[in-house]
Design an enzyme around this catalytic site. Structure first.
Site, PDB file in Angstrom:
ATOM      1  N   ASN A 104       0.799  -1.233   0.000  1.00  0.00           N
ATOM      2  CA  ASN A 104       0.000   0.000   0.000  1.00  0.00           C
ATOM      3  C   ASN A 104       0.828   1.278   0.000  1.00  0.00           C
ATOM      4  OD1 ASN A 104      -2.437   1.780   0.894  1.00  0.00           O
ATOM      5  ND2 ASN A 104      -0.914   2.033   2.527  1.00  0.00           N
ATOM      6  N   TYR A 177       3.775  10.041 -10.647  1.00  0.00           N
ATOM      7  CA  TYR A 177       2.766   9.231  -9.936  1.00  0.00           C
ATOM      8  C   TYR A 177       1.974   8.367 -10.925  1.00  0.00           C
ATOM      9  CZ  TYR A 177      -1.062   8.161  -6.694  1.00  0.00           C
ATOM     10  OH  TYR A 177      -1.986   7.507  -5.902  1.00  0.00           O
TER      11      TYR A 177
HETATM   12  P1  NAP Z   1      -1.125   8.653   3.180  1.00  0.00           P
HETATM   13  O1  NAP Z   1      -2.165   8.856   4.215  1.00  0.00           O
HETATM   14  O2  NAP Z   1      -0.188   9.762   2.866  1.00  0.00           O
HETATM   15  O3  NAP Z   1      -0.307   7.338   3.540  1.00  0.00           O
HETATM   16  C1  NAP Z   1       0.832   6.962   2.840  1.00  0.00           C
HETATM   17  C2  NAP Z   1       1.517   5.898   3.640  1.00  0.00           C
HETATM   18  O4  NAP Z   1       2.673   5.436   2.918  1.00  0.00           O
HETATM   19  C3  NAP Z   1       2.017   6.386   4.996  1.00  0.00           C
HETATM   20  O5  NAP Z   1       1.761   5.390   5.951  1.00  0.00           O
HETATM   21  C4  NAP Z   1       3.506   6.543   4.780  1.00  0.00           C
HETATM   22  O6  NAP Z   1       4.262   6.319   5.970  1.00  0.00           O
HETATM   23  C5  NAP Z   1       3.769   5.422   3.819  1.00  0.00           C
HETATM   24  N1  NAP Z   1       5.026   5.569   3.134  1.00  0.00           N
HETATM   25  C6  NAP Z   1       5.450   6.597   2.352  1.00  0.00           C
HETATM   26  N2  NAP Z   1       6.695   6.364   1.927  1.00  0.00           N
HETATM   27  C7  NAP Z   1       7.057   5.159   2.434  1.00  0.00           C
HETATM   28  C8  NAP Z   1       8.216   4.369   2.352  1.00  0.00           C
HETATM   29  N3  NAP Z   1       9.285   4.766   1.637  1.00  0.00           N
HETATM   30  N4  NAP Z   1       8.248   3.181   3.017  1.00  0.00           N
HETATM   31  C9  NAP Z   1       7.189   2.772   3.753  1.00  0.00           C
HETATM   32  N5  NAP Z   1       6.064   3.486   3.876  1.00  0.00           N
HETATM   33  C10 NAP Z   1       5.999   4.659   3.223  1.00  0.00           C
HETATM   34  O7  NAP Z   1      -1.798   8.299   1.783  1.00  0.00           O
HETATM   35  P2  NAP Z   1      -2.959   7.275   1.370  1.00  0.00           P
HETATM   36  O8  NAP Z   1      -3.954   8.066   0.610  1.00  0.00           O
HETATM   37  O9  NAP Z   1      -3.405   6.464   2.508  1.00  0.00           O
HETATM   38  O10 NAP Z   1      -2.171   6.394   0.299  1.00  0.00           O
HETATM   39  C11 NAP Z   1      -2.004   5.000   0.434  1.00  0.00           C
HETATM   40  C12 NAP Z   1      -1.938   4.378  -0.959  1.00  0.00           C
HETATM   41  O11 NAP Z   1      -3.182   4.605  -1.621  1.00  0.00           O
HETATM   42  C13 NAP Z   1      -0.859   4.958  -1.861  1.00  0.00           C
HETATM   43  O12 NAP Z   1      -0.262   3.930  -2.616  1.00  0.00           O
HETATM   44  C14 NAP Z   1      -1.630   5.888  -2.772  1.00  0.00           C
HETATM   45  O13 NAP Z   1      -1.006   6.063  -4.023  1.00  0.00           O
HETATM   46  C15 NAP Z   1      -2.926   5.105  -2.911  1.00  0.00           C
HETATM   47  N6  NAP Z   1      -4.058   5.925  -3.360  1.00  0.00           N
HETATM   48  C16 NAP Z   1      -4.601   6.895  -2.574  1.00  0.00           C
HETATM   49  C17 NAP Z   1      -5.666   7.634  -3.065  1.00  0.00           C
HETATM   50  C18 NAP Z   1      -6.344   8.709  -2.262  1.00  0.00           C
HETATM   51  O14 NAP Z   1      -7.232   9.387  -2.797  1.00  0.00           O
HETATM   52  N7  NAP Z   1      -5.996   8.920  -1.005  1.00  0.00           N
HETATM   53  C19 NAP Z   1      -6.172   7.388  -4.338  1.00  0.00           C
HETATM   54  C20 NAP Z   1      -5.586   6.395  -5.111  1.00  0.00           C
HETATM   55  C21 NAP Z   1      -4.531   5.661  -4.624  1.00  0.00           C
HETATM   56  P3  NAP Z   1       4.778   7.567   6.890  1.00  0.00           P
HETATM   57  O15 NAP Z   1       3.533   8.278   7.343  1.00  0.00           O
HETATM   58  O16 NAP Z   1       5.533   6.896   7.987  1.00  0.00           O
HETATM   59  O17 NAP Z   1       5.614   8.419   5.978  1.00  0.00           O
END
Ligand code: NAP
Length: 279
Positions: A104, A177
């Site tokens: 994720n 991205y």
């Molecule tokens: P988020 O709240 O910013 O969470 C991102 C997570 O990834 C955090 O736990 C962060 O950890 C972790 N992370 C970042 N860099 C990392 C690394 N190098 N190693 C390990 N962990 C790392 O964002 P989210 O929206 O939940 O995103 C989660 C996934 O969903 C992503 O792949 C994103 O592309 C996908 N996504 C999200 C959306 C949306 O609308 N939110 C839509 C489509 C896809 P730290 O906090 O410790 O940095």
């Protein structure tokens, strides 16, 4: 399996993953956090991976443990091969095996093409794409070693790749991205083809717009939210739990014949909403 009051008012999930061992990367925030909790509620022991936010990760661990299952937090950068090998080694020591990987972790480093640095490009590809490759590789080694344990699951292992609607929707100003998620689509499909004969299921969940820190500016003012809603036929911004529930069911034996699929959880964002009134 009891459902504590902090389950967000959602219906008690059947223990769909009872006795299974799961690892969720980026599980201290947003979608990963909700997913780790949902998997715990569904009966799995869970490794809560994070890279910076230790305190938040420990909170997630406590919530998961309140369901009567095991959990621990592990700091590792998904783009660092040594740290990922180390994280899986610890999981084997503490849990003995892995049944479900949710790859994720992800981030954005947005810029117009002509302003984007090669560091911004590499960072996003390294975390969003190479990170999924490394975790999938380590999980697959254990799935192949162990094979199917019929009392646990019909499958030898499940990998759920967190993709995005931007695996198919181009996104100006976010070429790193969009390219990373386009890569996740082909990573997922190729691994599904390669690992399917070994009883391993690889699939993806592709969220639309979900209310998390990664995209705060897209929903945190009424004006921004109104603009965003124009792109969503179902006319609501998603919650992390919408994705967490989809991942839980996809990882369970209810979806045992689903292999190499992307489940779009996007309120219809991929339905070309601009064509609703024209075209
Ligand atoms: P988020 O709240 O910013 O969470 C991102 C997570 O990834 C955090 O736990 C962060 O950890 C972790 N992370 C970042 N860099 C990392 C690394 N190098 N190693 C390990 N962990 C790392 O964002 P989210 O929206 O939940 O995103 C989660 C996934 O969903 C992503 O792949 C994103 O592309 C996908 N996504 C999200 C959306 C949306 O609308 N939110 C839509 C489509 C896809 P730290 O906090 O410790 O940095």
């Amino acid at each position: 399996m009891t459902t504590p009051a902090d389950s967000g008012g959602r219906p008690a999930a059947l223990p769909l993953l009872r006795g299974q061992k799961a690892l969720v990367t980026g599980a201290n925030s947003g979608i990963g956090l909700a997913t780790a909790i949902a998997l715990g509620r569904a009966g799995a022991d869970v490794v809560v991976n994070y890279v910076f936010g230790r305190e938040a990760a420990e909170d997630v661990v406590s919530k998961i443990q309140s369901f009567g299952v095991r959990a621990f937090a592990h700091e590792a950068d998904v783009s660092d091969e040594g740290q990922i090998v180390g994280m899986f080694a610890r999981m084997m020591e503490e849990f003995g095996t892995i049944d479900v990987l949710v790859a994720n972790a992800g981030l954005q480093r947005d810029a117009a093409l002509t302003d984007m640095t090669v560091e911004q490009w590499h960072k996003v590809i390294d975390v969003n794409l190479t990170g999924q490759f490394l975790c999938a590789r380590e999980a697959a080694k254990e799935f192949l070693r162990r094979g199917v344990v019929p009392e646990v699951s019909r499958s030898a292992g499940k990998i759920v790749c967190m993709s995005s609607v931007h695996q198919i929707i181009p996104w100006s100003g976010h070429v790193n991205y969009a390219a990373s998620k386009g890569g996740v689509l082909m990573l997922m499909q190729t691994l599904a083809q390669e690992l399917g004969p070994h009883g391993i299921r690889v699939n993806a969940v592709a969220p639309g717009a979900i209310r998390t820190p990664i995209n705060r500016s897209a929903w945190d003012t009424p004006e921004a939210e109104q603009e965003l809603l124009k792109l969503i036929p179902y006319r609501r911004v998603g919650d992390p739990e919408d994705i967490a529930d989809a991942v839980t069911v996809l990882a369970s034996d209810l979806m045992d014949y689903v292999v190499g699929a992307t489940l779009y959880v996007d309120g219809g964002m991929t339905l070309f909403p601009g064509f609703a009134t024209g075209g």
